[in-house]
Motif scaffolding. Structure first.
Motif, short mmCIF file in Angstrom:
data_model
loop_
_atom_site.label_atom_id
_atom_site.label_comp_id
_atom_site.label_asym_id
_atom_site.label_seq_id
_atom_site.Cartn_x
_atom_site.Cartn_y
_atom_site.Cartn_z
N GLU A 236 0.87 -1.32 -0.01
CA GLU A 236 0.14 -0.14 0.48
C GLU A 236 1.39 1.23 -0.06
N ILE A 237 0.13 3.02 -0.97
CA ILE A 237 1.33 3.10 -1.08
C ILE A 237 1.80 4.13 0.00
N GLU A 238 2.80 4.71 0.57
CA GLU A 238 3.83 5.11 1.33
C GLU A 238 4.13 6.22 1.40
N LEU A 239 5.04 6.38 0.45
CA LEU A 239 5.55 7.82 0.20
C LEU A 239 6.00 7.87 -1.42
N LEU A 240 5.40 9.32 -1.89
CA LEU A 240 5.80 10.22 -3.02
C LEU A 240 6.63 11.35 -3.25
N ASP A 241 7.69 10.56 -3.42
CA ASP A 241 8.42 11.71 -3.52
C ASP A 241 9.93 12.40 -5.04
N VAL A 242 9.04 13.13 -5.05
CA VAL A 242 10.04 14.06 -6.27
C VAL A 242 10.84 14.76 -6.71
N VAL A 243 11.59 14.86 -7.21
CA VAL A 243 12.46 16.38 -7.55
C VAL A 243 12.44 17.12 -8.51
N ASN A 244 12.45 17.97 -8.08
CA ASN A 244 12.57 19.69 -8.89
C ASN A 244 10.74 19.47 -9.06
N GLY A 245 10.20 19.53 -8.15
CA GLY A 245 8.31 18.56 -7.96
C GLY A 245 7.24 20.09 -8.21
N VAL A 259 1.77 23.98 -5.34
CA VAL A 259 3.64 23.95 -4.24
C VAL A 259 4.32 24.34 -5.48
N GLU A 260 5.67 24.42 -5.43
CA GLU A 260 7.23 24.20 -6.12
C GLU A 260 8.58 24.01 -5.09
N GLY A 261 9.24 23.60 -5.69
CA GLY A 261 10.44 23.25 -4.38
C GLY A 261 11.17 22.19 -5.86
N GLY A 262 12.30 22.47 -4.64
CA GLY A 262 13.68 21.12 -5.18
C GLY A 262 13.27 20.18 -4.73
N ARG A 263 12.27 19.88 -4.15
CA ARG A 263 12.17 18.17 -3.40
C ARG A 263 11.07 18.93 -2.84
N ILE A 264 9.40 17.86 -3.37
CA ILE A 264 8.23 18.02 -2.88
C ILE A 264 7.92 15.68 -2.19
N ALA A 265 7.92 15.47 -0.53
CA ALA A 265 7.69 14.48 -0.49
C ALA A 265 6.40 14.27 0.13
N VAL A 266 5.55 13.24 -0.47
CA VAL A 266 4.16 13.62 0.11
C VAL A 266 4.00 12.04 0.77
N THR A 267 3.48 11.84 1.79
CA THR A 267 3.17 11.12 2.90
C THR A 267 2.04 9.96 3.18
N PHE A 268 2.10 9.19 2.87
CA PHE A 268 0.17 8.47 3.25
C PHE A 268 0.45 7.40 3.92
N SER A 269 -1.01 7.61 4.72
CA SER A 269 -1.63 6.57 5.71
C SER A 269 -2.64 6.53 5.99
N GLU A 270 -2.92 4.95 5.39
CA GLU A 270 -3.72 4.10 5.07
C GLU A 270 -4.85 5.26 3.92
N GLY A 271 -3.62 5.22 3.00
CA GLY A 271 -3.75 5.84 1.76
C GLY A 271 -4.49 6.30 1.07
N ARG A 272 -4.23 7.90 2.00
CA ARG A 272 -4.52 8.71 2.06
C ARG A 272 -3.11 9.82 2.92
#
Length: 297
Positions: A236-245, A259-272
């Motif tokens: 089940e998805i836990e993390l999405l992390d992109v560079v130059n995002g 939002v923009e940035g050199g790095r963007i990280a999206v954290t999930f819990s139980e699919g949310r």
């Protein structure tokens, strides 16, 4: 049961044997409960037609080839003794210690431990609950790796959930290392998340992957970057992390954020989504949703 020793004392057994001269060549027909043994393999089938002069045998009906690589089953085949290779067709199945390989037809090289598959190819990896299908491919049985092309599709099965599905123009399967790679026009579907990218690599043991030029969508939300990583936990998805995002997402109140940035990280819990973190020169725009009472025409 009749036992014969032909072709350098290789034993052949069958219920009935017919030896016929055809075009100045002696052909041996084996009929019923055929067993052919060589140094490399044991072959069983319903009927066999052997050319002593050219060293091949044509097999039909419940063909089975057993050798050091495993077991091959088909309805018909041509096997070359001296070269330890075969052409098999009609419901071909290879069973090894790690996987099952199925196809309409197949070329097998027992010396190189090499297989080429054609037409409705299906590879099942039970260890990783993974199934890969396509129209053609090759597989190295000694190294446990191969490639699949022709609109291939890869599925990772999950209990009580829809499978993770990955599409690409070609897949590289690194079965021994529990990894795969997808090339060109890759698309992955994980629950409500759709990922498009140029290439993807994934480790089935660590549940971590890498992407080149990802475009990730979930409903109206979007996350893009020049490259990225993703991680699952228990598939089940836990993390999405992109560079130059760059991320475009909507709040539950209906406001649109960019939002923009050199790095963007999206954290999930139980699919949310539970957190979005922007590092390295973060910047963004918030579009507030106006209430009907305060709206101006």
């Amino acid at each position: 049961m009749i036992v014969l020793f032909l072709m350098a004392l290789t034993p052949f057994r069958a219920d009935r044997v017919e030896i016929i001269e055809e075009e100045r060549e002696r052909i041996v027909y084996l009929l019923g409960n055929v067993v052919i043994e060589s140094d490399e393999a044991v072959i069983t089938c319903d009927e066999a037609r052997i050319s002593e002069a050219h060293g091949w045998v044509r097999l039909s009906g419940a063909v089975k080839v057993l050798d050091a690589n495993g077991e091959i089953n088909a309805r018909s085949a041509t096997y070359y003794f001296n070269e330890n290779r075969a052409y098999l067709s009609d419901s071909v199945i290879i069973v090894t210690a790690r996987e099952r390989i199925m196809s309409d037809s197949l070329y097998y090289d027992g010396t190189r431990n090499w297989v080429e598959m054609y037409g409705d190819v299906l590879i099942e990896d039970d260890r990783n609950n993974m199934v890969v299908s396509g129209e053609s491919g090759w597989y190295d049985l000694a190294r446990d790796e191969g490639s699949l092309s022709g609109d291939p599709e890869l599925r990772i099965m999950r209990e009580d959930k829809t499978p993770i599905v990955v599409y690409a123009n070609a897949f590289a399967l690194l079965t021994r290392d529990d990894q795969f790679r997808g090339y060109d026009a890759v698309r992955a579907v994980i629950d409500s998340i759709n990922i498009q990218c140029d290439t993807v690599s994934y480790d089935l043991r660590s549940e971590a992957g890498e992407m080149v030029r990802p475009v990730i969508r979930e409903k109206n939300n979007e996350l893009t970057g020049t490259r990225g990583e993703f991680r699952l936990r228990n598939r089940e998805i836990e993390l999405l992390d992109v560079v130059n995002g760059r991320s475009v997402y909507y709040t539950k109140e209906g406001s649109k954020n960019t939002v923009e940035g050199g790095r963007i990280a999206v954290t999930f819990s139980e699919g949310r989504v539970v957190m979005i973190r922007v590092d390295s020169l973060p910047r963004g725009v918030l579009y507030l949703k106006r209430s009907q009472e305060g709206a101006v025409d």
